[in-house]
Every structure is written in structure tokens, then in C-alpha cells.
Design an enzyme around this catalytic site. Structure first.
Site, short mmCIF file in Angstrom:
data_model
loop_
_atom_site.label_atom_id
_atom_site.label_comp_id
_atom_site.label_asym_id
_atom_site.label_seq_id
_atom_site.Cartn_x
_atom_site.Cartn_y
_atom_site.Cartn_z
N LYS A 130 -20.28 -44.34 -2.83
CA LYS A 130 -18.98 -44.42 -3.46
C LYS A 130 -18.38 -45.80 -2.64
CE LYS A 130 -16.33 -42.75 -6.43
NZ LYS A 130 -16.43 -41.71 -7.41
N ASP A 170 -14.05 -45.82 -11.16
CA ASP A 170 -13.47 -44.46 -11.00
C ASP A 170 -11.83 -44.92 -10.93
OD1 ASP A 170 -14.40 -41.79 -9.38
OD2 ASP A 170 -12.39 -42.59 -8.33
P1 NDP Z 1 -8.07 -43.59 -13.98
O1 NDP Z 1 -7.53 -44.58 -13.03
O2 NDP Z 1 -8.30 -43.96 -15.48
O3 NDP Z 1 -6.70 -42.39 -14.25
C1 NDP Z 1 -6.37 -41.58 -13.09
C2 NDP Z 1 -5.39 -40.80 -13.67
O4 NDP Z 1 -5.16 -39.86 -12.71
C3 NDP Z 1 -4.09 -41.37 -14.05
O5 NDP Z 1 -3.33 -40.62 -14.89
C4 NDP Z 1 -3.22 -41.29 -12.76
O6 NDP Z 1 -2.00 -41.38 -12.92
C5 NDP Z 1 -3.78 -39.88 -12.17
N1 NDP Z 1 -3.52 -39.99 -10.56
C6 NDP Z 1 -4.38 -40.85 -10.00
N2 NDP Z 1 -3.95 -40.59 -8.56
C7 NDP Z 1 -3.19 -39.58 -8.55
C8 NDP Z 1 -2.36 -38.86 -7.72
N3 NDP Z 1 -2.55 -39.25 -6.22
N4 NDP Z 1 -1.63 -38.02 -8.09
C9 NDP Z 1 -1.41 -37.56 -9.18
N5 NDP Z 1 -2.17 -38.05 -10.48
C10 NDP Z 1 -2.89 -39.18 -10.01
O7 NDP Z 1 -9.39 -42.76 -13.22
P2 NDP Z 1 -10.41 -41.75 -14.13
O8 NDP Z 1 -9.66 -41.18 -15.16
O9 NDP Z 1 -11.45 -42.49 -14.06
O10 NDP Z 1 -10.72 -40.72 -12.98
C11 NDP Z 1 -9.93 -39.50 -12.81
C12 NDP Z 1 -10.76 -38.47 -11.89
O11 NDP Z 1 -12.11 -38.34 -12.44
C13 NDP Z 1 -10.89 -38.93 -10.43
O12 NDP Z 1 -11.14 -37.78 -9.60
C14 NDP Z 1 -12.39 -39.56 -10.58
O13 NDP Z 1 -12.83 -39.64 -9.09
C15 NDP Z 1 -13.01 -38.73 -11.56
N6 NDP Z 1 -14.02 -39.25 -12.14
C16 NDP Z 1 -14.11 -40.17 -12.63
C17 NDP Z 1 -15.30 -40.68 -13.48
C18 NDP Z 1 -15.36 -41.77 -14.34
O14 NDP Z 1 -16.39 -42.02 -14.96
N7 NDP Z 1 -14.30 -42.73 -14.39
C19 NDP Z 1 -16.65 -39.87 -13.29
C20 NDP Z 1 -16.49 -38.80 -12.72
C21 NDP Z 1 -15.35 -38.21 -12.16
P3 NDP Z 1 -1.00 -42.91 -12.60
O15 NDP Z 1 -1.46 -43.67 -13.50
O16 NDP Z 1 0.17 -42.44 -12.32
O17 NDP Z 1 -1.77 -43.23 -11.22
O1 2IT Z 2 -17.30 -40.00 -9.73
C1 2IT Z 2 -18.16 -40.38 -10.56
O2 2IT Z 2 -19.35 -39.78 -10.87
C2 2IT Z 2 -18.02 -41.59 -10.98
N1 2IT Z 2 -16.77 -42.21 -10.71
C3 2IT Z 2 -18.96 -42.50 -11.79
C4 2IT Z 2 -19.90 -42.98 -11.03
C5 2IT Z 2 -20.92 -44.01 -11.84
O3 2IT Z 2 -21.89 -44.56 -11.16
O4 2IT Z 2 -20.95 -43.88 -13.02
#
Ligand code: NDP
Ligand code: 2IT
Length: 451
Positions: A130, A170
Site C-alpha cells: 500500500k 484507493d
Molecule cells: P473515494 O475517494 O472514491 O471515496 C471515499 C468516500 O469516503 C467519499 O465519499 C469520502 O467523503 C468518504 N470518506 C473518506 N474519508 C473519510 C473520512 N475520514 N470520514 C468520513 N468519510 C470519509 O474512495 P474509494 O471509494 O475508492 O474507497 C472507499 C473505501 O474502500 C476505502 O476504505 C478504501 O480503502 C476501500 N477500498 C477501495 C478499493 C478501490 O478499488 N477503490 C478497493 C478495496 C477497498 P469525502 O468526499 O467527504 O472525503
Molecule cells: O484496498 C484495495 O484493495 C484497493 N485499494 C485496490 C488495490 C488494487 O491494487 O487494485
């Protein structure tokens, strides 16, 4: 030796805490896993003797570097960036990059550690890593984000490669950022390779990668229901977040007949009592992906919805919870409220969204509870499929990738179910995910000898 391993667990955790002072998120992630794996390894002395757990909780290496960039007014900014290469026993390092002001070493170590077990669960040959920066993309212009990404990749490029370490997105890192990062890698190295995933479709990206984490999280939930002869149909669903994972979790939950009544961002949540329809979801997609707006703007547009500033959605009664925002967004008390209100299933789109006390409450209540390392593995799984397509110089169809994603999520579900099964009617998916993810990595580490 105590069979329950409670003494061994506390002395193991004491050493982890001493070795990594102040890294509270990392301690939490290791503790959650160790509650399963310390007792498990006590029953498998070959892992204890080789100190596999001790080795697994120490990253292979951490790269820390300065990123200097210039904003649109000419002011110079200094950020810090990291890449935590945690474990490459079963494949090249793989895992996302996070851009958020709260990013620090502890957060990235917890995410890297979880990634090792998650990637193992996918069945694909991927190690865990990461990275990210405390850079805050909010309110920055496209050019500022571009300059930051180029400055970051100028250093990062020497530590990554398609057979070494393959970053992706992420929080705060989506298609725009991946493109700037990949563009700079290509410029500096003069190589067009699968060094990053989540790329645009015309330059090596995979169909369904954008949707994969959210879709996969719902597929996992549907698999848990199906085991009990039930499904997502007609379930009331609370989702948190409105980013990449949340949007596509909502889309798939609606498609499977669920009624999704909440979404959120870091400022508050919206409640749409009759459930979002596709038109409303399209508005949110556009609001978030194109205009980078706030979720409160939804309630301005649709009077059927209410907006609750500064609150999280967990007191809204529901059958299914899909936390898709960030770590520790469900406290122990909020988990208690959800259980009290009759929640049947929790499938974690985010990484470690539930505090440890909340995890214990879900387990005690014996609800269907899928931890992030299993439920959100669809994202990295399709990243793995993107790597395969890049290596083959081919692009698979939307249907083909989606079918593979469905199968991978079903396989992960089944592995976790059987490894965590405690009775005819109950499986502890936390235990299942930890054991099923661990064994493959641990056996590879044993095979390599003392390294
Ligand atoms: P994005 O940046 O697209 O969206 C994040 C969302 O979460 C936004 O709505 C944001 O609100 C909110 N958020 C972020 N930080 C906070 C906080 N401290 N408190 C409250 N709300 C918060 O990220 P993703 O959708 O990609 O990621 C979301 C989660 O999924 C994370 O935990 C990530 O690690 C996990 N994840 C992502 C993957 C991926 O492929 N993208 C894969 C597996 C897991 P705001 O806009 O107000 O910041
Ligand atoms: O938390 C996760 O699994 C991710 N943000 C996606 C990682 C990836 O390599 O696609």
C-alpha cells in the site's frame, strides 16, 4: 500451552506495539487478525517454530520520500509519500495508493497488512503493498493534481514495475490520478507495461475495474444470503460513502432488488426513505465523479430526501449495511445500535470500517458479517485480471470480466465460509477470511526457508 492462546495473544501484541510505537491503526489490524491466527498457529507448530506471524507483521520494506510541487499561484508545497511493500511471497507487491490528509505510516501499514491476506484470498498471484501521501486533492485544480502526481511518480518509478510492485487507486486516487501517474512512469522509463491498474480503457485498463469493488462487495453479501436460502431482494440497505466503492455497491444492490436508503460523505449523510432509483444514483455519480461536489447537494435537488450534517447513517433501521467510506466509521456503540435495530448482514466495502469492539458485537450477534479483506477483494481481483490482460496484450469483454469477478467472489465466500464454519447454521467469516488468507502465504514463506 493454553489452547485458547490468550496469554500468547497478549504477549504477541505487546511485542508488536513495542516495535511499532503509536501506530494505532496498524495495531488494530494486527490484533483483529491475531485473535484468529495466534490460536490457529498454536495448533500448527510449524508456523510457530518458523515465526511466521512475527515475520508476516513486519513489512519487507518501507520507502518514505518527499514530494515537492508547485500550485497554480506558484507557491511551493512539500508533502510526504510512502510505499509499504509488505509481503511478496505469493506474487509481486500489489495494492492501492491513497491521497488524503490523514495518511500516515500507521494507516498505510494497516492497509498493506490487510492487503497481503486479501490478495491471497483472491486466488491470484499477488503480494501485498500500500502507498500514498498526505496530499489533499480536495479543492485542487486538475493541473495541481497533475503536478503532484508527476512529482510523486518521479520518485516512485524506481521502486515499482510490472513484476515488482503494481500500484492502483484507493481513497482520493481514481482514474484521473492513475492516468497522470502512469503517464509520468511511461515518460520516465520509456516503457508501456502493466505497472499500474485502474488505467483508462484506451491505454490498458480493464472493463469492470471501476465497478469491481462495489459490485464484488454486493456479490459477497448475496452469497452469504444465498447460503441461508435468502437474498438481497427487498432488503433495506444503508450505505456509507459516495465515492468509487459506494456508488457501484449502490448500483448493484439496486439491481439485485435491494432498497438503498442512505449514502454519505465526510460532512454528513442523506436519507432517501423510499430508496434511490437509477436516475437519482446517476445524479450522485455525476455530482461526485464530474463536479466533485458534496452529498448535501442531493437533498437540495430531491426534496424526498433529508440531509443530516455531521452524522453517520448507522441509526437508520435496515437489514443490510455496506460501509464504503473509510476505517473506523462504525464504532462499538454504532454496531450495538445496528444489531439492536435488527441488521441481518454487514458486508464491508471499505478497509477496516468497523472498530474492534464493533467486530466483536457483530460476531456475538452471529449476524452475517463479511470483513473488508474478503468482501472488498473484488477490486484488487479485477486489478489482477487487468494485469493478466496487459501481459497477454488482450482486452476481455465486460461480460467476461464480470463473470470472472462473480466466480472469484463466490470462491472467496466459500473459502471463508468453510474455514470459519462453527455450526450447521453459522460461519464466522472473520476467522474464515483470516485463516484462508493466511495459509497460502504462510506455506509459501515456509517453503522459502528462513528469509
Ligand atoms: P473515494 O475517494 O472514491 O471515496 C471515499 C468516500 O469516503 C467519499 O465519499 C469520502 O467523503 C468518504 N470518506 C473518506 N474519508 C473519510 C473520512 N475520514 N470520514 C468520513 N468519510 C470519509 O474512495 P474509494 O471509494 O475508492 O474507497 C472507499 C473505501 O474502500 C476505502 O476504505 C478504501 O480503502 C476501500 N477500498 C477501495 C478499493 C478501490 O478499488 N477503490 C478497493 C478495496 C477497498 P469525502 O468526499 O467527504 O472525503
Ligand atoms: O484496498 C484495495 O484493495 C484497493 N485499494 C485496490 C488495490 C488494487 O491494487 O487494485
Amino acid at each position: 500451552m493454553l489452547k485458547s492462546g490468550s496469554f500468547e495473544l497478549s504477549s504477541f501484541m505487546e511485542k508488536v506495539i513495542t516495535r511499532n510505537p503509536g501506530e494505532t491503526e496498524f495495531h488494530q489490524a494486527v490484533r483483529e487478525v491475531s485473535e484468529t491466527l495466534v490460536p490457529y498457529t498454536l495448533e500448527h507448530p510449524e508456523y510457530c517454530e518458523a515465526k511466521i506471524l512475527e515475520r508476516l507483521t513486519e513489512p519487507d520494506r518501507v520507502v518514505i520520500f518527499r514530494v515537492v510541487w508547485e500550485d497554480d499561484t506558484g507557491e511551493v508545497h512539500v508533502n510526504r509519500a510512502w510505499r509499504v511493500q509488505f509481503n511478496n511471497s505469493i506474487g509481486p507487491y500489489k495494492g492501492g495508493l491513497r491521497f488524503h490528509p490523514t495518511v500516515n505510516l500507521s494507516v498505510l501499514k494497516f492497509l498493506g497488512f490487510e492487503q497481503v491476506l486479501k490478495n491471497s484470498l483472491t486466488g491470484l498471484p499477488m503480494g501485498g503493498a500500500k502507498g500514498g501521501s498526505n496530499f489533499n486533492p480536495k479543492g485542487k485544480s486538475d493541473r495541481e493534481v497533475m503536478r503532484f502526481c508527476q512529482a510523486m511518480m518521479t520518485e516512485l518509478q524506481q521502486h515499482i514495475g510490472e513484476d515488482t510492485d503494481v500500484p492502483a487507486g484507493d481513497i482520493g486516487v481514481g482514474g484521473r490520478e492513475i492516468s497522470y501517474l502512469f503517464g509520468q512512469y511511461k515518460r520516465m522509463r520509456n516503457r508501456f507495461t502493466g505497472v499500474m491498474t485502474g488505467k483508462g480503457l484506451s491505454y490498458g485498463g480493464s472493463l469492470i475495474r471501476t465497478e469491481a469493488t462495489g459490485y464484488g462487495c454486493v456479490y459477497f453479501c448475496e452469497n452469504m444470503f444465498n447460503r441461508l436460502g435468502d437474498s438481497m431482494r427487498d432488503k433495506t440497505v444503508c450505505v456509507s460513502g459516495s465515492g468509487n466503492v459506494a456508488i457501484y455497491a449502490v448500483e448493484k444492490a439496486i439491481e439485485l432488488g435491494g432498497k438503498v436508503v442512505t449514502m454519505s460523505d465526510s460532512s454528513g449523510f442523506i436519507h432517501e426513505p423510499d430508496g434511490f432509483d437509477y436516475e437519482q444514483l446517476k445524479f450522485i455519480k455525476n455530482l461526485k465523479e464530474v463536479h466533485r461536489g458534496r452529498i448535501s447537494e442531493y437533498a437540495d435537488k430531491f426534496p424526498t430526501a433529508s440531509y443530516y450534517a455531521g452524522e453517520r447513517p448507522w441509526h437508520v433501521p435496515c437489514d443490510v449495511v455496506l460501509p464504503c467510506a473509510t476505517q473506523n466509521e462504525i464504532t462499538g456503540d454504532e454496531a450495538k445500535t445496528l444489531v439492536h435495530n435488527g441488521v441481518k448482514a454487514v458486508s464491508e466495502g471499505a478497509n477496516m470500517p468497523t472498530e474492534l469492539d464493533g467486530v466483536h458485537r457483530f460476531l456475538e450477534a452471529k449476524i452475517l458479517y463479511a470483513p473488508g479483506k474478503a468482501a472488498n477483494a473484488g477490486g484488487v481481483a479485477v486489478s489482477g485480471l487487468e494485469q493478466s490482460q496487459n501481459a497477454l496484450r488482450l482486452s476481455w469483454s465486460r461480460l467476461e470480466v464480470d463473470e470472472r469477478l462473480k466466480k472469484i467472489m463466490k470462491d472467496i465466500h466459500d473459502k471463508c465460509y468453510w474455514a470459519g464454519r462453527e455450526s450447521e447454521t453459522y460461519s464466522n467469516y472473520v476467522k474464515g477470511a483470516n485463516i484462508a488468507g493466511f495459509v497460502k502465504v504462510a506455506d509459501a514463506m515456509l517453503a522459502y526457508g528462513i528469509v
